[in-house]
Design an enzyme around this catalytic site. Structure first.
Site, PDB file in Angstrom:
ATOM      1  CD  GLU A 104      37.472 -31.191   4.891  1.00 42.26           C
ATOM      2  OE1 GLU A 104      36.580 -30.385   4.900  1.00 42.26           O
ATOM      3  OE2 GLU A 104      38.521 -30.011   5.170  1.00 42.26           O
ATOM      4  CG  ASP A 106      41.902 -30.881   4.891  1.00 41.48           C
ATOM      5  OD1 ASP A 106      41.147 -30.977   4.310  1.00 41.48           O
ATOM      6  OD2 ASP A 106      41.162 -30.914   5.575  1.00 41.48           O
ATOM      7  CD  GLU A 108      44.217 -26.589   4.534  1.00 37.91           C
ATOM      8  OE1 GLU A 108      43.187 -26.173   4.253  1.00 37.91           O
ATOM      9  OE2 GLU A 108      44.820 -26.603   5.937  1.00 37.91           O
ATOM     10  CD  GLN A 121      47.631 -26.580   8.276  1.00 31.68           C
ATOM     11  OE1 GLN A 121      47.828 -25.641   9.071  1.00 31.68           O
ATOM     12  NE2 GLN A 121      46.259 -25.809   7.784  1.00 31.68           N
ATOM     13  CG  ASP A 131      41.420 -27.894  15.969  1.00 34.19           C
ATOM     14  OD1 ASP A 131      41.169 -26.876  15.320  1.00 34.19           O
ATOM     15  OD2 ASP A 131      39.772 -28.049  16.949  1.00 34.19           O
ATOM     16  NE  ARG A 132      42.700 -35.773  15.655  1.00 37.56           N
ATOM     17  CZ  ARG A 132      40.934 -35.994  15.155  1.00 37.56           C
ATOM     18  NH1 ARG A 132      40.738 -36.034  13.949  1.00 37.56           N
ATOM     19  NH2 ARG A 132      40.448 -36.951  16.185  1.00 37.56           N
ATOM     20  NE  ARG A 277      45.597 -25.367  18.139  1.00 35.45           N
ATOM     21  CZ  ARG A 277      46.001 -26.261  16.543  1.00 35.45           C
ATOM     22  NH1 ARG A 277      46.999 -26.648  15.551  1.00 35.45           N
ATOM     23  NH2 ARG A 277      44.791 -27.153  15.817  1.00 35.45           N
TER      24      ARG A 277
END
Ligand SMILES: *[C@@H]1O[C@H](CO)[C@@H](O)[C@H](O)[C@H]1NC(C)=O
Ligand SMILES: *[C@@H]1O[C@H](CO)[C@@H](O)[C@H](O)[C@H]1NC(C)=O
Ligand SMILES: *[C@@H]1O[C@H](CO)[C@@H](O)[C@H](O)[C@H]1NC(C)=O
Length: 289
Positions: A104, A106, A108, A121, A131-132, A277
């Protein structure tokens, strides 16, 4: 000269020099896409090239391409939710839609309270691993006019751009570092306008103000320069596709300059520097641009 004027001239000059695309014609919305939410939340305009998405208490807005694509350049002109858009999330993304090995790419767009900056984002999932996230604030009000948002994708890298300015580069470090890269399945093109107020604006603190509904986002002039799969299975590996050309294997010095300008001035979050994280940064983060 004040910084804004200086930067605007800089961008204008570079905008002319920086042309990714060989200039594809926009596709007809009704031929290329299908509405997957309530029909009345995605209104196709009479010209068939533009649509209005609606988010209200009755639901959100979603559409998807009828076909899957591999590599190339996909762009849309988008005008985001005006006024108090806090909690709304508008998206434009590619997805393999196969959850076992999801790829995917993205965009956003995270709304905000009136007068606060809109945040973009970006994220990349490769073979199931995401998670990137990175975030940049836009240097203009994206609800006043249409701006062009593009995803470029070849065997070497993925580039996200806004009005041809690269805002993110995700390199193919599969061989060098063993980092998965989307390279073996087609993806559909998706767009949505939905309620993300659990997380989107100030980490979920700012909720949608439903008294301001309905919320609208506008899309037009989709261009798709890509391989349609599986119908054209030999196309993705064809080295003469324009997007595989040597000039598309690195940023030009001009693009590098722009990319730095965006990152220095507008980047507000980068998973690569989030030690909370990732106490040990993911391998691609230390590999350079
Ligand atoms: C838009 O598409 C519809 C359905 O395919 C068609 O009936 C109509 O003539 C098209 N309008 C234009 C302006 O091309
Ligand atoms: C919204 O505005 C606040 C305050 O300016 C800012 O901290 C935040 O990054 C903006 N974007 C989002 C998505 O919260
Ligand atoms: C398949 O892809 C090639 C480029 O690799 C292109 O020239 C050709 O027109 C495509 N064929 C179809 C049927 O889409």
């Amino acid at each position: 000269m004040d910084y804004f004027v200086r930067d605007s001239i800089f961008l204008l000059v570079l905008g002319v020099v920086l042309d990714f695309s060989v200039g594809a014609m926009p596709v007809s919305f009704s031929e290329e896409f299908e509405v997957t939410s309530r029909e009345d939340h995605v209104r196709i305009m009479a010209d068939n090239y533009s649509v209005q998405l609606t988010l209200d208490r009755n639901g959100d807005a979603r559409f998807a391409s009828k076909h899957e694509y591999m590599f190339g350049l996909v762009s849309a002109k988008i005008k985001l939710v005006a006024g108090d858009s806090a909690g709304t999330v508008t998206t434009f993304y590619l997805s393999s839609d196969r959850d076992i090995v999801r790829d995917e790419v993205d965009f956003e767009f995270l709304g905000n309270r009136s007068g606060q900056p809109y945040t973009v984002q970006t994220n990349v999932y490769a073979h199931g691993k995401g998670d990137r996230e990175q975030r940049v604030n836009l240097w203009f009000d994206p609800s006043l006019d249409f701006h062009t948002y593009s995803i470029f994708w070849n065997h070497n890298r993925i580039i996200f751009s806004v009005d041809k300015m690269p805002i993110r580069v995700f390199k193919n470090n599969r061989v060098k570092l063993g980092v998965p890269f989307p390279n073996n399945q087609g993806m559909r093109i998706y767009s949505t306008l939905w309620n993300g107020d659990q997380w989107a604006t100030r980490g979920g603190l700012e909720k949608i103000d439903w008294s301001k509904a309905p919320f609208h986002a506008y899309y037009k002039d989709f261009t798709i320069e890509s391989c349609r799969v599986p119908i054209n299975a030999s196309c993705p590996s064809n080295p003469s596709n324009w997007w595989e050309g040597t000039i598309y294997r690195q940023l030009s010095p001009f693009q590098e300059k722009l990319y730095r300008w965006v990152r220095v001035n507008y980047m507000i979050y980068d998973y690569c520097t989030d030690r909370f994280r990732f106490p040990v940064p993911p391998p691609e983060c230390t590999a350079g641009v």
